[in-house]
Motif scaffolding. Structure first.
Motif, PDB file in Angstrom:
ATOM      1  N   ALA A  16     -23.768   3.364 -18.829  1.00  0.00           N
ATOM      2  CA  ALA A  16     -23.984   4.813 -18.905  1.00  0.00           C
ATOM      3  C   ALA A  16     -25.178   5.206 -19.773  1.00  0.00           C
ATOM      4  CB  ALA A  16     -22.717   5.498 -19.415  1.00  0.00           C
ATOM      5  N   SER A  74     -26.098  16.620 -14.358  1.00  0.00           N
ATOM      6  CA  SER A  74     -24.721  16.253 -14.651  1.00  0.00           C
ATOM      7  C   SER A  74     -24.524  14.746 -14.489  1.00  0.00           C
ATOM      8  CB  SER A  74     -23.810  17.009 -13.694  1.00  0.00           C
ATOM      9  OG  SER A  74     -22.497  16.868 -14.102  1.00  0.00           O
ATOM     10  N   CYS A  99     -25.681  12.384 -16.476  1.00  0.00           N
ATOM     11  CA  CYS A  99     -26.797  11.536 -16.898  1.00  0.00           C
ATOM     12  C   CYS A  99     -26.580  10.921 -18.271  1.00  0.00           C
ATOM     13  CB  CYS A  99     -28.090  12.333 -16.880  1.00  0.00           C
ATOM     14  SG  CYS A  99     -28.078  13.650 -18.095  1.00  0.00           S
ATOM     15  N   GLY A 100     -25.491  11.275 -18.956  1.00  0.00           N
ATOM     16  CA  GLY A 100     -25.183  10.590 -20.209  1.00  0.00           C
ATOM     17  C   GLY A 100     -25.423  11.402 -21.472  1.00  0.00           C
ATOM     18  N   LYS A 101     -25.669  12.718 -21.333  1.00  0.00           N
ATOM     19  CA  LYS A 101     -25.918  13.542 -22.517  1.00  0.00           C
ATOM     20  C   LYS A 101     -24.704  13.553 -23.444  1.00  0.00           C
ATOM     21  CE  LYS A 101     -26.371  17.208 -19.985  1.00  0.00           C
ATOM     22  NZ  LYS A 101     -26.138  16.731 -18.612  1.00  0.00           N
ATOM     23  N   SER A 102     -23.542  13.869 -22.870  1.00  0.00           N
ATOM     24  CA  SER A 102     -22.339  13.922 -23.714  1.00  0.00           C
ATOM     25  C   SER A 102     -22.034  12.554 -24.276  1.00  0.00           C
ATOM     26  CB  SER A 102     -21.148  14.397 -22.897  1.00  0.00           C
ATOM     27  OG  SER A 102     -21.400  15.656 -22.362  1.00  0.00           O
ATOM     28  N   ILE A 113     -12.302   6.237 -26.809  1.00  0.00           N
ATOM     29  CA  ILE A 113     -12.121   5.916 -25.391  1.00  0.00           C
ATOM     30  C   ILE A 113     -11.969   4.406 -25.288  1.00  0.00           C
ATOM     31  CG2 ILE A 113     -13.167   6.079 -23.113  1.00  0.00           C
ATOM     32  CD1 ILE A 113     -14.818   8.443 -24.249  1.00  0.00           C
ATOM     33  N   GLU A 163     -22.431  21.601 -24.979  1.00  0.00           N
ATOM     34  CA  GLU A 163     -22.395  22.812 -24.168  1.00  0.00           C
ATOM     35  C   GLU A 163     -21.538  23.895 -24.820  1.00  0.00           C
ATOM     36  OE1 GLU A 163     -21.836  22.145 -20.001  1.00  0.00           O
ATOM     37  OE2 GLU A 163     -22.228  20.006 -20.226  1.00  0.00           O
TER      38      GLU A 163
HETATM   39  N1  LIG Z   1     -14.445   8.730 -20.762  1.00  0.00           N
HETATM   40  C1  LIG Z   1     -15.182   8.131 -19.813  1.00  0.00           C
HETATM   41  N2  LIG Z   1     -14.739   7.003 -19.219  1.00  0.00           N
HETATM   42  C2  LIG Z   1     -15.468   6.401 -18.272  1.00  0.00           C
HETATM   43  N3  LIG Z   1     -16.656   6.848 -17.837  1.00  0.00           N
HETATM   44  C3  LIG Z   1     -17.160   7.961 -18.401  1.00  0.00           C
HETATM   45  C4  LIG Z   1     -16.441   8.658 -19.415  1.00  0.00           C
HETATM   46  N4  LIG Z   1     -17.164   9.741 -19.791  1.00  0.00           N
HETATM   47  C5  LIG Z   1     -18.281   9.702 -19.031  1.00  0.00           C
HETATM   48  N5  LIG Z   1     -18.270   8.648 -18.206  1.00  0.00           N
HETATM   49  C6  LIG Z   1     -19.354   8.291 -17.259  1.00  0.00           C
HETATM   50  O1  LIG Z   1     -20.547   8.164 -17.981  1.00  0.00           O
HETATM   51  C7  LIG Z   1     -21.599   8.793 -17.295  1.00  0.00           C
HETATM   52  C8  LIG Z   1     -22.239   9.842 -18.166  1.00  0.00           C
HETATM   53  O2  LIG Z   1     -21.309  10.871 -18.404  1.00  0.00           O
HETATM   54  P1  LIG Z   1     -21.542  12.063 -19.420  1.00  0.00           P
HETATM   55  O3  LIG Z   1     -20.271  12.762 -19.586  1.00  0.00           O
HETATM   56  O4  LIG Z   1     -22.181  11.543 -20.635  1.00  0.00           O
HETATM   57  O5  LIG Z   1     -22.555  12.959 -18.616  1.00  0.00           O
HETATM   58  P2  LIG Z   1     -23.160  14.365 -19.013  1.00  0.00           P
HETATM   59  O6  LIG Z   1     -24.623  14.185 -19.008  1.00  0.00           O
HETATM   60  O7  LIG Z   1     -22.555  14.880 -20.256  1.00  0.00           O
HETATM   61  O8  LIG Z   1     -22.752  15.242 -17.794  1.00  0.00           O
HETATM   62  P3  LIG Z   1     -22.336  16.785 -17.769  1.00  0.00           P
HETATM   63  O9  LIG Z   1     -23.602  17.538 -17.840  1.00  0.00           O
HETATM   64  O10 LIG Z   1     -21.685  16.951 -16.460  1.00  0.00           O
HETATM   65  O11 LIG Z   1     -21.454  17.021 -18.930  1.00  0.00           O
HETATM   66  C9  LIG Z   1     -21.036   9.346 -16.002  1.00  0.00           C
HETATM   67  O12 LIG Z   1     -21.304   8.427 -14.981  1.00  0.00           O
HETATM   68  C10 LIG Z   1     -19.569   9.408 -16.263  1.00  0.00           C
HETATM   69  O13 LIG Z   1     -18.870   9.147 -15.075  1.00  0.00           O
END
Ligand SMILES: Nc1ncnc2c1ncn2[C@@H]1O[C@H](COP(=O)(O)OP(=O)(O)OP(=O)(O)O)[C@@H](O)[C@H]1O
Ligand SMILES: [Mg+2]
Lengths: 271, 389
Positions: free
Chosen positions: A38, A58, A60-63, A76, A193
């Motif tokens: 990720a 969405s 892309c791994g920001k969170s 996790i 967010e």
């Molecule tokens: N708790 C988790 N367990 C397994 N995979 C996860 C988990 N959280 C996120 N992922 C995966 O990691 C990748 C990045 O997720 P993340 O939540 O960081 O995206 P994001 O950029 O925050 O998206 P968004 O803008 O929708 O919040 C995604 O492919 C997601 O499926």
């Protein structure tokens, strides 16, 4: 219209961009959710008392990266993290570092306002009491008052501190969550967010609150709202498929992106 | 009336509405028939049980003399002798001991009538002979037979003399057993649930344990009785028939139910609350203790009380650990032989004398009342501790 906005911001920022100090350093960071890679090779310096925003499509791994910064990913199961993140030069993933202590220094505000189902007062006072920052009594009252003032909520709630925090409006709840976070006196505040569940007026309130908070705190904010990034962020990082494609001063990212992917994203061609 | 045009016309709407209505009525009739059966059951229990709450007494002359001590039966003439309860007569010497001023006097007292007289006045089938029946009829006219509230049912234990048989020792036995069950099962169950839900890593091993706990909740209760017999009585030597062994056996049975319902209560606390805590640098224990537990407590209490209510109505495992024994005197501690309410009901239901039928039903009513009050307490606690968010 947007162009104008950005120009104003540029002028405003010129002034305070002196004496930068690196607060957070990420080096060669890789993260896997079981076998889902990720985050890929993240290298990033985040500056003290600045607002840094993360943008990107969405998933892309920001969170994920944000959660790495205060070790929330430890909660996790089946997560593998390689690489190093240092705060003030101290690796937060070093053996022997307690993630609880890390999170005290690096607070977090979430997308959905999530006050404890307790009174407004207790919401703010609970964590400082647990951290022994204050003792029960007038010190604690003062801290609650200052934190609520810092979050711009005091005037609205000073007469109903005993009422449940969950009875406030969404925007007020989010400010309560911010008050609760600053009451712990962290160095860094992570916001995932923080306004995406709020109406435009509350969003505006939170944004100006962020601008006032950066006097004391380093703020890192994930946002899907590009205007928001231009309005509040000094620096912006563009994430794509687990990588940082571009990281620069916000105006550079929005006016003069170096990578075509960034340009495509900010002009709304994908994401 | 506005003009009814075809603007809002949907071809199958009538049929769809009709199907919806039919389904609604099918479901409603299921509810109605369930209520109907419940009502019949309750009505029948009350009809059969309420006579047991009164008992016939006969006003009679008793001469308190020395003879009475060695042979209490001698104090009565043959008329009263045949209709007064033997058990009551045997209690006379003690009455004289307790109140020495009675000695040498002649007293008119209300004596307990025997079961046949009681059944006769209640209009139930009876075995009174014609002569006795005439005596009773005469006494009824004179007003020297009366139906009084049946204190014996609530104050004595079981007896082979039906008019002297009461539910007291079974009630006490059940309470002691329940106390043991509660002390063991509630804390262990709740703490196990907290560990599994909040602390345990989510791996194959904990998943295996959780699946098996769910399976345990579905095991026939009699097997827990066999387990209790094998482990507690044979291996650890806990006294047979005691509330201790019964309580421990029921605790085994209630544990999975308490764990499962407590886990559900913890699960229902939104994850965002835990996240909020972690984001503030709180430890897991602080979050659980001060934020998760207060929210899940009502659910845990409700689950525990319902598990205990189920335990209190349980018969089969207790029969196996010997709690069906004939117990005339209530146990005073958890090591003495005791019986429990459902076992007592079961024993009475197999007795040949007519009077035990109404005792059986009355026992069921008492048990139901206790169960309903426990459920009432569960509802009250849930309301009381409910936190809004
Ligand atoms: N708790 C988790 N367990 C397994 N995979 C996860 C988990 N959280 C996120 N992922 C995966 O990691 C990748 C990045 O997720 P993340 O939540 O960081 O995206 P994001 O950029 O925050 O998206 P968004 O803008 O929708 O919040 C995604 O492919 C997601 O499926
Ligand atoms: Mg996200």
């Amino acid at each position: 219209m947007e162009q104008q906005n950005i120009n104003i911001n540029v002028a405003k920022r010129e002034k305070d961009n002196k004496d930068l100090r690196v607060k957070v350093e990420a080096r060669d960071l890789d993260l896997w959710y079981s076998d889902n890679h990720a985050l890929r090779n993240i290298n990033m310096d985040i500056y003290e008392k600045k607002i840094t925003s993360f943008i990107g499509a969405s998933g892309c791994g920001k969170s994920t990266f944000l959660r790495c910064l205060n070790r929330m990913n430890d909660l996790i199961s089946d997560v593998t993290i390689k690489g190093k993140i240092s705060v003030d030069g101290h690796n937060i993933y070093a053996p022997g570092v307690d993630e609880v202590a890390v999170r005290k220094k690096i607070g977090m505000v979430f997308q959905q306002p999530n006050p404890f189902p307790k009174s407004i007062y207790e919401n703010v006072a609970y964590a400082p009491l647990m951290h022994d920052i204050v003792k029960k009594g007038s010190d604690c009252d003062e801290l609650v008052e200052n934190s609520l003032k810092g979050a711009g909520l005091w005037e609205e709630v000073k007469d109903k501190l005993k009422e449940p925090g969950t009875a406030l409006s969404g925007g007020q709840q989010q400010r309560l969550c911010i008050a609760r976070t600053i009451a712990v006196k962290p160095d860094i505040i992570l916001m995932d967010e923080p306004t995406s569940a709020l109406d435009p007026i509350s969003t505006q309130t939170i944004e100006s609150l962020m601008l006032s908070l950066k006097e004391q705190f380093t703020i890192i904010v994930v946002t899907h709202n590009m205007q928001q990034a231009t309005r509040v962020a000094d620096y912006t990082a563009f994430f794509h498929l687990g990588e940082i494609i571009e990281y620069n001063e916000t105006e550079q990212i929005f006016i003069n992106p170096q990578v075509s992917k960034t340009e495509q994203y900010i002009t709304g061609q994908f994401g | 009336m506005e003009k009814n045009d075809d603007y809002f016309y949907i071809p199958q709407l009538k049929k769809r509405n009709r199907n919806g209505k039919i389904f609604k009525w099918v479901c409603a009739s299921a509810l109605i028939s369930a209520l109907f059966f419940l009502f019949i059951f309750l009505f029948d229990m009350v009809r059969q049980g309420y006579p047991a709450f009164t008992q016939a007494y006969i006003e009679t002359e008793v001469t308190f003399n020395e003879d009475l001590k060695s042979n209490p039966y001698s104090a009565f003439d043959s008329d009263s002798f045949s209709i007064i309860s033997r058990a009551w007569m045997r209690g006379l010497p003690r009455m004289m001991d307790e109140d020495p001023s009675l000695k040498g006097t002649e007293q008119k007292i209300w004596a307990l009538a025997n079961a046949e007289v009681d059944q006769y006045i209640k209009g139930h089938p009876h075995k009174l002979r014609d002569r006795e029946q005439k005596i009773v009829d005469r006494m009824l006219e004179e007003g020297s037979i009366e139906s009084k509230f049946n204190v014996i049912f609530f104050l004595t234990g079981d007896s082979k003399i039906p008019e002297n048989a009461g539910f007291y020792s079974a009630i006490i036995g059940s309470l002691l057993t329940l106390l043991v069950t509660m002390t063991i099962a509630v804390p262990i169950g709740i703490m196990t649930a907290i560990y599994l839900e909040e602390f345990a890593p989510d791996n194959k091993f904990t998943q295996f344990i959780e699946i098996n706990i769910n399976n345990l909740a579905a095991i026939p209760s009699i097997l827990f009785g066999l387990l209790g017999l094998a482990i507690f009585i044979i291996f650890f030597g806990v006294p047979r028939s005691s509330p201790l062994v019964g309580g421990m056996t029921l605790a085994l049975m209630s544990l999975p139910i308490i764990i499962v319902s407590s886990k559900a209560a913890l699960k229902s606390v939104p994850a965002t609350i835990r996240q909020a805590g972690f984001g503030l640098g709180l430890t897991r224990w602080q979050i659980v203790r001060d934020h998760v537990l207060p929210l899940s407590l009502p659910g845990m209490l409700t689950g525990s009380i319902i598990a205990l209510a189920q335990a209190i109505g349980e018969t089969a495992p207790l029969i196996i650990v010997g709690m069906i024994a004939f117990v005339p005197d209530a146990a005073t501690n958890i090591l003495e032989p005791a019986t429990v309410m459902p076992a007592q009901i079961y024993t009475w239901s197999g007795m040949p004398e007519r009077m035990y039928i109404e005792k059986t039903a009355a026992g069921i009513l008492v048990l139901l009342t206790i169960l309903l009050s426990m459920n009432g307490v569960a509802i009250y606690l849930r309301k009381k501790f409910h936190t809004k968010w």
